[in-house]
Structures are given as C-alpha cells and as structure tokens.
Design a protein around this motif. Structure first.
Motif, PDB file in Angstrom:
ATOM      1  N   ARG A  55      -7.726   2.103  -1.591  1.00  6.21           N
ATOM      2  CA  ARG A  55      -6.765   1.177  -2.211  1.00  6.21           C
ATOM      3  C   ARG A  55      -6.782  -0.159  -1.478  1.00  6.21           C
ATOM      4  NH1 ARG A  55      -2.901   5.621  -3.044  1.00  6.21           N
ATOM      5  NH2 ARG A  55      -3.209   6.216  -5.209  1.00  6.21           N
ATOM      6  N   GLN A  58      -4.929  -6.393  -6.621  1.00  8.57           N
ATOM      7  CA  GLN A  58      -6.215  -5.792  -6.257  1.00  8.57           C
ATOM      8  C   GLN A  58      -7.200  -6.841  -5.760  1.00  8.57           C
ATOM      9  OE1 GLN A  58      -7.189  -3.533  -9.747  1.00  8.57           O
ATOM     10  NE2 GLN A  58      -5.628  -2.015  -9.269  1.00  8.57           N
ATOM     11  N   THR A  81     -16.673  -4.830  -5.529  1.00  6.95           N
ATOM     12  CA  THR A  81     -15.359  -4.962  -6.153  1.00  6.95           C
ATOM     13  C   THR A  81     -14.916  -6.428  -6.219  1.00  6.95           C
ATOM     14  OG1 THR A  81     -14.801  -2.818  -5.216  1.00  6.95           O
ATOM     15  CG2 THR A  81     -12.982  -4.107  -6.069  1.00  6.95           C
ATOM     16  N   HIS A  82     -15.317  -7.199  -5.210  1.00  9.57           N
ATOM     17  CA  HIS A  82     -14.777  -8.558  -5.132  1.00  9.57           C
ATOM     18  C   HIS A  82     -15.795  -9.655  -5.381  1.00  9.57           C
ATOM     19  CE1 HIS A  82     -10.842  -7.306  -3.725  1.00  9.57           C
ATOM     20  NE2 HIS A  82     -11.457  -6.385  -3.011  1.00  9.57           N
ATOM     21  N   ARG A 114     -10.420   3.844 -10.474  1.00  9.85           N
ATOM     22  CA  ARG A 114     -11.588   4.096  -9.638  1.00  9.85           C
ATOM     23  C   ARG A 114     -11.208   4.938  -8.417  1.00  9.85           C
ATOM     24  NH1 ARG A 114     -16.776   2.042  -9.351  1.00  9.85           N
ATOM     25  NH2 ARG A 114     -17.604   2.136  -7.252  1.00  9.85           N
ATOM     26  N   ARG A 174      -6.071  -7.503  -2.080  1.00 11.16           N
ATOM     27  CA  ARG A 174      -6.450  -6.392  -1.202  1.00 11.16           C
ATOM     28  C   ARG A 174      -7.957  -6.346  -1.020  1.00 11.16           C
ATOM     29  NH1 ARG A 174      -3.562  -1.960  -4.542  1.00 11.16           N
ATOM     30  NH2 ARG A 174      -1.390  -2.261  -3.956  1.00 11.16           N
ATOM     31  N   GLY A 175      -8.371  -6.376   0.212  1.00 11.14           N
ATOM     32  CA  GLY A 175      -9.799  -6.267   0.476  1.00 11.14           C
ATOM     33  C   GLY A 175     -10.552  -7.560   0.263  1.00 11.14           C
ATOM     34  N   LYS A 209      -9.174  -1.555  -0.149  1.00 14.69           N
ATOM     35  CA  LYS A 209     -10.366  -2.316  -0.523  1.00 14.69           C
ATOM     36  C   LYS A 209     -10.133  -3.102  -1.795  1.00 14.69           C
ATOM     37  CE  LYS A 209     -13.717   1.045   0.003  1.00 14.69           C
ATOM     38  NZ  LYS A 209     -15.093   1.558  -0.086  1.00 14.69           N
ATOM     39  N   GLY A 210      -9.076  -2.781  -2.506  1.00 14.72           N
ATOM     40  CA  GLY A 210      -8.797  -3.489  -3.751  1.00 14.72           C
ATOM     41  C   GLY A 210      -9.371  -2.799  -4.974  1.00 14.72           C
ATOM     42  N   LEU A 211      -9.677  -1.500  -4.850  1.00 13.47           N
ATOM     43  CA  LEU A 211     -10.189  -0.774  -6.005  1.00 13.47           C
ATOM     44  C   LEU A 211      -9.058  -0.524  -6.995  1.00 13.47           C
ATOM     45  CD1 LEU A 211     -12.412   1.917  -4.275  1.00 13.47           C
ATOM     46  CD2 LEU A 211     -12.971  -0.416  -4.914  1.00 13.47           C
ATOM     47  N   SER A 212      -9.436  -0.399  -8.273  1.00 13.14           N
ATOM     48  CA  SER A 212      -8.422  -0.115  -9.281  1.00 13.14           C
ATOM     49  C   SER A 212      -7.965   1.333  -9.126  1.00 13.14           C
ATOM     50  CB  SER A 212      -8.995  -0.338 -10.676  1.00 13.14           C
ATOM     51  OG  SER A 212     -10.019   0.602 -10.908  1.00 13.14           O
ATOM     52  N   ALA A 243     -16.912  -2.157  -1.487  1.00 14.57           N
ATOM     53  CA  ALA A 243     -15.960  -3.239  -1.220  1.00 14.57           C
ATOM     54  C   ALA A 243     -16.530  -4.579  -1.680  1.00 14.57           C
ATOM     55  CB  ALA A 243     -15.621  -3.287   0.271  1.00 14.57           C
ATOM     56  N   LEU A 296       0.813  -1.216   0.000  1.00 11.71           N
ATOM     57  CA  LEU A 296       0.000   0.000   0.000  1.00 11.71           C
ATOM     58  C   LEU A 296       0.849   1.269   0.000  1.00 11.71           C
ATOM     59  CD1 LEU A 296      -2.959  -0.759   2.408  1.00 11.71           C
ATOM     60  CD2 LEU A 296      -3.055  -0.272  -0.026  1.00 11.71           C
TER      61      LEU A 296
END
Lengths: 340, 274
Positions: free
Chosen positions: B176, A86, A120-121, B184, A89-90, B178-181, A117, A58
C-alpha cells in the motif's frame, strides 16, 4: 525559514476501543523543510509511528478517527481522493518499515517488487524498470546486484533486505522518505551502516527524511532537528545540537541519561525513567509526564503549551520549570546521578 | 464352495492371499467379481473412471472459480452487511447434505410436471463427451452444481479467513505504501499467499472425489462412475470390486497430494530447494 515541504497541523488520531477512546496522537504539529532530516524520538506507544502512518493514511482501522491537516505541496493530504493518495504514496512520499524480514512479499523476487514500485508511478516499460531496479540495488550497496536482483527476499539477510526496502522506497525519487524504526530489528553494526546509507542517499536523491526511532543514538548522527514525543504529544522540539546540549524537558533528560556512553566514567547503573507510560484512554491531568517526573510541582497540574522557553526561538518544549532550575536538575539525570 | 475358495486363493495364508489379489489386479488383470463371474473388475473401473473424472473436474472448476470470487468479494465488502450475508450463504451451502440437495434438484428438474424453465434438462444418466459434448454438458450441469455448493461454501470461508489474516502482514502495508491500488494489493499481494491452505484442501478433496468420494452424487444422479460402482459392490458385499475401487481411490489421493506439493513450491519460493 524556507517554504516548508510538509506541514502537519494539529494532527489528532484516536481509536475507539471497548475500554474507551485511545488518543494515540493528540495535537501534533511540525514542519519539514526540503532535504531536512527530522528525527522523531519516543518510547513505544508514544504515537510516533501512528503519526507518520496517518500522514500517508496507511491505517485503515474502521475505529480510527483523524483530525487536523497535513499540507503537502499546497494540498491537504487528508482530503485527497483515493487515486491522488496512491500517487502520493510511494511517489512523493515513500516509507520504509521496522522489520525488513516481513516487510517484503516472500513470494515475489526482490527486483520485481522494486520494479513494481517504478511501474506504478512512472511510464516506463518492464525492462527499463528492471534495469533501474538493478541500479538502485547497486546504489544501496548490494553486491552483485545484477544477479541478486532475481533473488527472493528469504535469500537476503536482514541488513540486505532493509537496503532493498530503501531501494524500493527511493525508486521514484520521493520528496520525503519516512523511515519507521529502520534499524530496530538489525544488529548494531548493521544499524550504523543503514544510517550511514540513509545519510549518503539523502544527498544523492535530494529527499527529506523523517526518521522515527526510540533511540536517540540513532538520530544523533544524521538528524537536523529532533522532536521528542511522549503520550501522543511532542514534548520537546529543537535543533539537534540544542536538544543534546541544552535539553529542556525532563523526559528528554531521561532518554539522554539512559544512553550508555564511552566518554564518561562508568556508573553503577544507567538511568531509567521510573514508572510506565500513561494510559492514553484517561491520561493524567496537566503535564502527561507529571506522574513520572521527579521534578513535578503544583503548576504541572496544568498542561504546558509547546512554546519556546529559552532564548532560541525554534527550541520548543512543554515544561513549567525555570530554565535555570533545569540546568541544575538535569545534570543529575543525564550525567549519572549521585557521583556528581 | 471349496472350489470357489481355491479359485480366489482363500485357502491360503493371509499374506499370500494379499499377494494373489494384487497379482490378479495389476499383473494378470483377471480379477472377477464374487457375485457376477462375468464381470471383470479392472475393465469395470476403467469404464467407470471417465464418468467420475467428468463429474469431479467440472465440479472442481466451478467450485474453485466461485469460491475465490466469493472469498474476495467478502473481503472487499468487509464492514458492510454483504460480508456476513455471503458467509451465512456459504454456511448454508456447507450444511446441505449432498444426497438431499441432489434429490431436491431432481425433484425440481426431473419431475413430469416440472416448470418449463427446466424442460431442457435431459433425463438422468451419462453421455460420454466423445459421443456428444453438448449432451455430456447438459447431463452433468446439475450434478456439478450439486457437488460444488458444499465446496464453494467451505472454500470461500477458508479463503476469506486467510485473506483477513494476510491483510495485517507487513508486506501488505508495504504494498500500500508503494501506492498500489487496492485491487492490485488484494489480487497480487494478498491472494497468492492466501492460496496455500486453499490449495492443500483442494488437493485432498479432489483426490477423495476422484477416488470415489462422489459416491452419493453419482448414485442420486444415476451416473455410472467409480462411486456408483463402489456403492453397488458395497450393497452386494462384492469384495474384489471394493478392493479394486479402494486401490484406485488410494492411487488418486496420492497423485493429488504429490501435485499439491509441486504447486506449493510454485506458490511459495521458500519451499523450493535452494
């Protein structure tokens, strides 16, 4: 030990600055088992946050250099491409941060940020994600979650915001939850609630937790194992019980001695560790704690390895003192000095 | 002389003069120019206003779109040679005086022996959008670009600085994590909070321009807008007209600021009343 969930091998993070190279993390290795709670303790600047931030990659400082491996599910996280990272992450590894006041975007509704969140996944529609956000808020103990889900972050109190952050982090059932000083910015009563919540949720969600803190009191309740960091290194690592009842490193003694305790007669002053944390640009030779250590002797000019020096194989430390000597020396530091 | 003084009420006390002037501007609407008694001030402004609106709104669209694009691009390309290059370009845009740029543009696109590339450019002047939208567009495209250059440069720099500020915010790190691109994170989480300064500047500049601040551009390109009207009356020291254009300008600056406040609340929920 079972197959580790996460394995960090010799992680080194350094930053190039005008004054020289800052070695923020200098060879940290540890493993994390599924559903385990690992506490990482150390003072400001000891490299605990940087370690965990670099596990998720990060930090995007152009002056940063990272070495070492972070093995998760058989893959080196450090070598994943952008898209794979990505997903991790999360999704697989989630993180919550120190200051809940600033960690949520002020212009979006809490529910939308949690739903984001999820979307996204997971392959779900917006309504499902929104419903799931309400459920998550209920699980972290937000009253009237159905209406509060449409609140903006500034309408939540600090403790509620940290709960919402936890809900957001757990939205995708991560294998690992990294909590970076989750209670530091909160009232003491709220701190206890948040820690209790984490303790409960780790069972509900089956996540392992890495809890970063500068306060041994915070990890005392829920950690299984504790790593004590100093100047970018782990100086002592062991099961919670061993670390509290048989601490091996003088720095750990200092930390233990600085906790006010109700079960002991009140001493005139709490113990404080003399001096300042060392410069990470030109750290002292040998043991990094040597300049502040009241028990330092000649051998400390040579850096001790992180190995087991007591009869427990998984209790590691970096101190040259004999265990027998330590037992006498640490008593003064921890129990409140002169009175003994 | 005394008769004219009496006609404009200049033999009365100052407050009464002011009230008389306002009455003739807003109520009876029969204020006439000093120089040309046949010129009624209020219709003159209502005729000039659409020209100014056409000019400023078109330019505003261009400058908002391009400054946002350039600002974002500079942040995406941070650390490469293109970021400073874009910013130097922006600085050049800011540094060029609009009257000079306008004259140079005219020199290139209007001179009798201009290159064939610009043979489509119509002569200077204005065609109302109601009579011929295509000619309206062709007549205004270079004035639009000329005004925009300054604002694109300025706004792109402001936006870039704000975006870089916001980049270090905790909630961007959260986004970031959270895994966002990256895209985004930039568009959804960074741009919106960075727009506050941008919007307040836009409100001020837009109000000033609609209020007659595009004076130089209108004069250079021969557009009969409010700026041109102001310019002509300034040259002749035609006070009633100047007075009317100032009041008109003040009106739009106030309106623009009120709109900005409404937009603030849309952008940032913390500003909305609970």
């Amino acid at each position: 030990m079972a197959e580790p969930l996460l394995e960090v091998k010799n992680l080194k993070v350094s930053f190039r600055t005008e004054d020289g190279v800052v070695k923020a993390v200098d060879g940290v290795s540890f493993t994390l088992s599924p559903r385990e709670v690992l506490g990482i303790v150390g003072e400001s600047g000891s490299g605990k946050s940087v370690t965990m931030m670099s596990v998720l990659r990060l930090i995007n400082d152009p002056n940063m250099q990272v070495e070492g491996e972070v093995i998760y599910k058989g893959r080196d996280v450090m070598k994943l491409d952008k898209d794979q990272m990505q997903e991790v992450r999360g999704g697989d590894i989630a993180m919550i941060f120190q200051d809940p006041m600033t960690s949520m975007n002020p212009v979006y509704r809490i529910g939308d940020q949690i739903a984001e969140a999820i979307l996204t996944h997971q392959d779900v529609d917006k309504r499902t994600a929104h419903k799931r956000a309400v459920d998550l808020l209920k699980q972290v103990g937000i009253p009237q979650a159905e209406t509060r889900v449409d609140d903006f972050p500034h309408q939540f109190s600090g403790g509620m915001r940290q709960r919402a952050m936890i809900a957001m982090a757990l939205a995708n059932n991560p294998d690992i939850l990294i909590a970076d000083e989750p209670t530091t910015a909160l009232d003491v009563t709220i701190q206890a609630q948040i820690i209790e919540l984490l303790d409960k949720l780790k069972d509900d969600f089956g996540s392992a937790i890495i809890l970063i803190t500068h306060d041994l009191g915070v990890v005392a309740d829920i950690a299984d194992r504790i790593a004590v960091m100093y100047a970018g290194r782990i100086v002592e690592f062991g099961a919670k019980r061993d670390l509290f009842y048989d601490p091996q490193h003088p720095y750990t003694w200092g930390l233990l001695g600085s906790i006010p305790r109700l079960d002991r007669p009140k001493t005139a002053r709490l113990h404080s560790i003399e001096g300042m944390p060392p410069s990470l640009i030109s750290p002292p030779q040998g043991c990094k704690f040597r300049p502040r250590c009241p028990h330092a002797f000649e051998k400390c000019m040579e850096e001790p390895e992180l190995v087991s020096r007591v009869d427990k194989r998984d209790h590691l430390d970096r101190c040259w003192l004999e265990p027998a000597t330590k037992r006498v020396a640490r008593y003064q530091t921890i129990e409140g000095g002169q009175a003994a | 002389m005394a008769a004219i003084k009496h006609q404009f009420g200049l033999d009365r006390s100052l407050p009464v003069q002011y009230l008389l002037m306002m009455k003739r501007l807003f109520i009876t609407r029969d204020l006439v120019s000093y120089g040309n008694q046949a010129l009624n001030v209020v219709p003159a402004i209502t005729q000039a206003a659409p020209v100014t609106f056409s000019l400023v709104i078109g330019a505003a669209v261009i400058w908002v779109v391009f400054s946002v694009l350039i600002g974002l691009l500079a942040v995406i390309l941070k650390g490469t040679i293109f970021d400073p290059l874009l910013m130097i370009l922006a600085l050049i845009g800011i540094s060029m005086p609009v009257f000079w740029l306008g004259e140079v543009v005219n020199l290139i696109t209007q001179s009798p022996n201009r290159s064939v590339i610009f043979s489509w450019v119509p002569p200077l002047g204005y065609v109302p959008i109601t009579s011929n939208p295509w000619q309206w567009f062709l007549h205004l495209i270079f004035p639009w670009l000329t005004i925009s250059v300054l604002y694109i440069g300025f706004y792109a720099r402001v936006l870039r600085a704000n975006l870089l500020d916001v980049e270090n915010e905790d909630y961007v790190r959260t986004a970031r994590a959270k895994g966002l691109s990256e895209r985004r994170v930039l568009i959804k989480h960074m741009l919106r909070t960075s727009m506050i300064t941008f919007v307040s500047l836009f409100g001020l500049d837009f109000g000033v321009l609609v209020g007659g601040g595009a004076l130089l551009t209108e004069v250079v390109f021969g557009l009969p807008g409010v700026g041109k009207l102001t310019y002509d009356s300034l040259v002749k020291l035609d006070l009633p007209v100047i007075m009317a254009t100032v009041i008109y300008g003040a009106f739009f600056i106030t309106i623009a600021n009120a709109l900005v406040d409404v937009l603030y609340a849309r952008l940032d929920p913390r500003i909305r009343p609970a």
